[in-house]
Design a protein around this motif. Sequence first.
Motif, PDB file in Angstrom:
ATOM      1  N   GLN A 297      -3.567  -0.157  -3.848  1.00 30.54           N
ATOM      2  CA  GLN A 297      -3.720   0.311  -5.230  1.00 30.54           C
ATOM      3  C   GLN A 297      -4.531  -0.652  -6.081  1.00 30.54           C
ATOM      4  O   GLN A 297      -4.673  -0.454  -7.284  1.00 30.54           O
ATOM      5  N   HIS A 298      -5.041  -1.710  -5.479  1.00 33.05           N
ATOM      6  CA  HIS A 298      -5.740  -2.726  -6.258  1.00 33.05           C
ATOM      7  C   HIS A 298      -7.243  -2.556  -6.078  1.00 33.05           C
ATOM      8  O   HIS A 298      -7.699  -1.442  -5.821  1.00 33.05           O
TER       9      HIS A 298
ATOM     10  N   ARG B 253       5.536   3.176  -3.828  1.00 32.93           N
ATOM     11  CA  ARG B 253       5.254   3.742  -5.148  1.00 32.93           C
ATOM     12  C   ARG B 253       6.551   3.668  -5.943  1.00 32.93           C
ATOM     13  O   ARG B 253       7.633   3.898  -5.397  1.00 32.93           O
TER      14      ARG B 253
ATOM     15  N   ASP C  45      -2.813   8.385  -1.753  1.00 38.19           N
ATOM     16  CA  ASP C  45      -1.596   7.835  -1.149  1.00 38.19           C
ATOM     17  C   ASP C  45      -1.978   6.963   0.051  1.00 38.19           C
ATOM     18  O   ASP C  45      -3.050   7.139   0.623  1.00 38.19           O
TER      19      ASP C  45
ATOM     20  N   ASN D 282      -9.635   2.078  -7.333  1.00 35.81           N
ATOM     21  CA  ASN D 282      -8.817   3.266  -7.594  1.00 35.81           C
ATOM     22  C   ASN D 282      -9.176   3.791  -8.977  1.00 35.81           C
ATOM     23  O   ASN D 282      -8.345   3.839  -9.889  1.00 35.81           O
TER      24      ASN D 282
ATOM     25  N   ASP E 193       2.090   6.314  -9.154  1.00 36.47           N
ATOM     26  CA  ASP E 193       1.253   5.198  -8.699  1.00 36.47           C
ATOM     27  C   ASP E 193       1.035   4.208  -9.844  1.00 36.47           C
ATOM     28  O   ASP E 193       1.480   4.425 -10.979  1.00 36.47           O
ATOM     29  N   ASP E 194       0.360   3.117  -9.552  1.00 37.52           N
ATOM     30  CA  ASP E 194       0.173   2.069 -10.560  1.00 37.52           C
ATOM     31  C   ASP E 194      -0.591   2.575 -11.783  1.00 37.52           C
ATOM     32  O   ASP E 194      -0.316   2.164 -12.909  1.00 37.52           O
ATOM     33  N   ASN E 195      -1.582   3.454 -11.546  1.00 38.91           N
ATOM     34  CA  ASN E 195      -2.344   3.989 -12.677  1.00 38.91           C
ATOM     35  C   ASN E 195      -1.440   4.762 -13.635  1.00 38.91           C
ATOM     36  O   ASN E 195      -1.582   4.663 -14.853  1.00 38.91           O
TER      37      ASN E 195
ATOM     38  N   PRO F 193      -8.229   6.825  -6.170  1.00 41.57           N
ATOM     39  CA  PRO F 193      -6.840   6.670  -5.725  1.00 41.57           C
ATOM     40  C   PRO F 193      -6.419   7.717  -4.690  1.00 41.57           C
ATOM     41  O   PRO F 193      -6.911   8.843  -4.711  1.00 41.57           O
TER      42      PRO F 193
ATOM     43  N   SER G 195       0.815  -1.222   0.000  1.00 48.76           N
ATOM     44  CA  SER G 195       0.000   0.000   0.000  1.00 48.76           C
ATOM     45  C   SER G 195       0.846   1.269   0.000  1.00 48.76           C
ATOM     46  O   SER G 195       0.472   2.271  -0.587  1.00 48.76           O
TER      47      SER G 195
END
Length: 523
Positions: free
Chosen positions: A288-289, A111, A284, A306, A120-122, A282, A108
């Motif tokens: 992220q899932h 990053r 911080d 997110n 972030d993942d996006n 999303p 979590s």
Amino acid sequence: MTNAAAVTDRIEAELAPLYAASSRAAWEINVLANSENEARRVELETALSDFLADGERFATIEQARAEATGTARRRLDLLRASFLRNQVPTELRTRIIELEAAVEMTFSLHRGVVRGRRVDDNEILSMLRESDDPGERREAWEASKTVGAAVADDVRELARLRNAAARAVGQRDWFALSLSTSEMDEEKLFATLDEVDGATAVPFARWKGDLDERLAARFGCSVAELAPWHYADPFFQEVPVEGGIDIDPLLAAGDTVALSERTFDGIGLETREVLDRSDLFPRDDKCQHAFCIDIDREGDVRVLANVVPGQRWLDTMLHELGHATFDGGIDPTLPWMLRDCHTLVTEGIAILMGRLAGDADWLERVLGADLATVAEIAADLRAARGAEMLVFARWVLVMTNFERSLYADPESDLDARWWELVERYQLVAAPAGRSSADWAAKIHIACAPVYYHCYLYGHLVASQLSATLERECGGLVDRPAAGALLRERIFHPGQSVRWDRLLEQATGEPLTAKYFGGDISAA
Ligand SMILES: [Zn+2]
């Protein structure tokens, strides 16, 4: 009341609040990863685990189960499976719970960094979809793997500890224990995986050959020079635009959450209360899932996501709300232990709903896209969906085979094993000289162990259900009869019927790969 029913009632009544408290703590740490929530998670998960570890209760269940029949027996079978996993020394259980919570926290909080900036993942995903700069793509891909290096030692340790727990209850390893306590047969699972491998190897190689030529043209390199970062996501589990169709421009103006709600409205399934309780955007320090959680089996169902605009998160929202409507649709008068769903069936429903993001009927009826536009791309949409299933099936072969290897020998060269499987099933070569724990970057291996095969079965279930809905209701989108069929035949029974029989009752035949095979052939 029989003795078996009385025993079950008593244990369920004690178990339910412990389960709800632990689920709530799991939710809290995922929406806000901090040490306070981590400590609470460990405390409540331990309380639940202590209850399930009690040897006297376990013996009582075994005894009652031997003489039980019908519903009482079904409840005791499920109780027994939950207790069996926990008949493990206290110190070992505690260590597993603490380490799982710590790894979840790392996922979590972590990053990646690209060009000196935390992303972030996006953001990593949009670089891998959009960037034409191979250097930036490579950095984005490498950034997506740094979490793997951060957790790898802990994940390996988790595998050792989980194996020790499995051996404490007489099982070969955690892989075997997980399957046997979820009404799955390992031999049948691998027979199905072999069947899927056999059915997808040639069409995948052909499809990927075409894809690679288009990617090479886009990036101005030769096919032989293509690397993992030339695909559109960190694990090549999704179809790059070059191998499918990009409907994001059609979705750009749409509100993903409102469209999801509208989709379920169209089939008469209520999602407003779930959405109100959910955490969808999303931030911080947040997981992220995406997941759906039924906190208390009393109606408190929530989704974590997110969401950013586009097909990917639309698919995910429809998927998670599929789980949520399943949870919410279970007969509330069932005993607590049966107010649950089997993972394969709930994944089937979730995947069935998720596939609507990219369905011609959905684009026309729910999004309100122009008829001529939809007619023009209908065949491409079908092909893209077939390609999606093909790509995903190959990816599951990597994941499931890897997890079996991980638990068979946590000390082996896992970094090499991972790439051996990726090369074999996904036909993607390891970057020259790469030596890194890329496998550990996949969160499921740490946090949802021995679960990935459920997604493949979910696809088989979704294709089979889709054929039933087509036959009996004329389709799914905006057909309240389809929603009613799902509610009555799938949701309502909960776990009162074993998953394989439930599916047979609902569709008229046992689980088969034939409808999945039909869908793939459109690729
Ligand atoms: Zn799911």
